[in-house]
Design an enzyme around this catalytic site. Structure first.
Site, PDB file in Angstrom:
ATOM      1  N   ARG A  60       0.823  -1.207   0.000  1.00  0.00           N
ATOM      2  CA  ARG A  60       0.000   0.000   0.000  1.00  0.00           C
ATOM      3  C   ARG A  60       0.861   1.264   0.000  1.00  0.00           C
ATOM      4  NH1 ARG A  60      -5.359  -0.694   0.768  1.00  0.00           N
ATOM      5  NH2 ARG A  60      -6.034  -2.770   1.368  1.00  0.00           N
ATOM      6  N   ASP A 133     -11.425  -2.543  -5.263  1.00  0.00           N
ATOM      7  CA  ASP A 133     -11.521  -2.805  -3.827  1.00  0.00           C
ATOM      8  C   ASP A 133     -11.039  -4.213  -3.494  1.00  0.00           C
ATOM      9  OD1 ASP A 133     -12.149  -2.116  -1.189  1.00  0.00           O
ATOM     10  OD2 ASP A 133     -14.183  -2.898  -1.344  1.00  0.00           O
ATOM     11  N   LEU A 168     -15.031   2.776  -6.818  1.00  0.00           N
ATOM     12  CA  LEU A 168     -13.747   3.074  -7.441  1.00  0.00           C
ATOM     13  C   LEU A 168     -13.057   1.814  -7.937  1.00  0.00           C
ATOM     14  CD1 LEU A 168     -12.332   5.601  -4.798  1.00  0.00           C
ATOM     15  CD2 LEU A 168     -13.455   6.154  -6.971  1.00  0.00           C
ATOM     16  N   CYS A 197     -22.128  11.744  12.880  1.00  0.00           N
ATOM     17  CA  CYS A 197     -21.742  10.373  13.233  1.00  0.00           C
ATOM     18  C   CYS A 197     -22.098  10.080  14.683  1.00  0.00           C
ATOM     19  CB  CYS A 197     -20.235  10.179  13.014  1.00  0.00           C
ATOM     20  SG  CYS A 197     -19.680   8.502  13.413  1.00  0.00           S
ATOM     21  N   CYS A 244     -22.920   9.532   7.291  1.00  0.00           N
ATOM     22  CA  CYS A 244     -22.014  10.627   6.923  1.00  0.00           C
ATOM     23  C   CYS A 244     -22.165  11.016   5.455  1.00  0.00           C
ATOM     24  CB  CYS A 244     -20.569  10.275   7.254  1.00  0.00           C
ATOM     25  SG  CYS A 244     -19.871   8.919   6.288  1.00  0.00           S
TER      26      CYS A 244
END
Length: 324
Positions: A60, A133, A168, A197, A244
């Site tokens: 990552r 993902d 995405l 939240c 949110c």
């Protein structure tokens, strides 16, 4: 490579749009900035990833470890918003919009495979990898670098055209393509997501603690019981959480109904009864969530989530009765 050197960003973007992607941008792959790497490390050091150990994958931090030859990243987004509304009433469980219809992995992967196959067909030397993902890629960070949208204070990517209601994906390639300008921040002084939240999972702007996140606990937490400090704040959520996103001004102003029919909801996902989910059998779960991203929430987890909401509702009703 031969004639493929004439392939440019305009052609690649046109092909992505032809395949049905709503947004596409290109980032030139280079080492991440030290601040970007440190931000991920600090988040992990704080334990905000909870037990999602895959977030620690060193790839990552260095995309070249994913694909050594990579020179460009094609970032794509699919709008999944539909205008359906959840019914009112404590008897209903709430499912996040992302899981209302067909599994987005299947939809995204089909289109990504077509885009990757097209690229490979241009020249035998072209190499590609694609993910939705599913790989050790900081997809939100690269989407921002590719100009798709910006990472908002709630950790989601917001696009100017569709808000944050997007999935995405990305294609990595050894092609050198002209890059787009990175997105700039447009959250301004707004803090509605932080204020809304119920568990305080957004500890500060742009920082989300999964240990406090309803979406994490209803989807990823494999424990037999949900934490006692989370249960009272579930507000009916049994699969993810959209709070949110629902309060975000960008979503309220710019959400558009998707043209991807696969993302339109299966009827039972809009108004599931908590009492039914609390008793759902493994067989019924298997039939009800065929080809659904909600299959990540195993039947025992779904039953747990529904029971937790029923317990809270019963407790609140008993307390109200005692006040009379």
């Amino acid at each position: 490579m031969n004639e493929c050197t004439s392939i440019n960003s305009i052609v690649v973007k046109a092909k992505a749009k032809e395949l049905g992607f709503h947004e596409v941008g290109i980032a030139a792959v280079a080492d991440l900035e030290a601040t970007e790497i440190q931000k991920l490390r600090d988040w992990l050091k704080m334990g905000y990833h909870a037990d999602m150990e895959w977030m620690k994958n060193p790839r990552r931090e260095n995309i070249s470890l994913v694909m050594p030859e990579v020179k460009s990243l094609v970032s794509v987004a699919l709008n999944y918003y539909t205008s359906y509304a959840r019914p009112q009433g404590d008897e209903y469980g709430k499912i996040s919009r992302y899981g209302w219809g067909r599994d987005y992995h299947r939809v995204m992967h089909k289109k990504l495979k077509e885009l990757a196959s097209w690229l490979k067909s241009l020249d035998a030397d072209i190499k590609v990898l694609y993910y939705a993902d599913t790989g050790p890629i900081q997809d939100k960070l690269w989407a921002e670098k590719a100009g798709i949208g910006w990472i908002a204070k709630n950790g989601n990517v917001i696009t100017r055209k569709y808000g944050s209601w997007v999935f995405l994906g990305e294609v990595l390639t050894n092609l050198e393509l002209e890059k787009d300008q990175p997105s700039t921040q447009h959250c301004g002084t707004c803090t509605r997501c932080l204020q809304a939240c119920p568990t305080g999972a957004i500890t500060e702007p742009f920082v989300v603690d999964a240990n406090r996140c309803i979406a994490y606990h209803t989807i990823e937490n494999r424990d037999q019981e949900l934490p006692p400090d989370i249960k009272p704040h579930l507000q009916g959520w049994v699969a993810g959480c959209d709070i949110c996103q629902d309060v975000c001004p960008w979503n309220q102003r710019f959400a558009q109904v998707t043209d991807v029919t696969d993302f339109h909801p299966y009827p039972k996902n809009l108004h599931p009864k908590l009492v039914e989910l609390a008793q759902i059998s493994d067989e019924e779960w298997d039939k009800r969530f065929t080809a659904s991203a909600l299959r990540r929430i195993k039947p025992e987890m779904l039953r747990r989530n529904a029971r937790a909401n029923l317990d809270v509702s019963k407790h609140n009703n008993d307390r109200e009765s005692n006040n009379f």
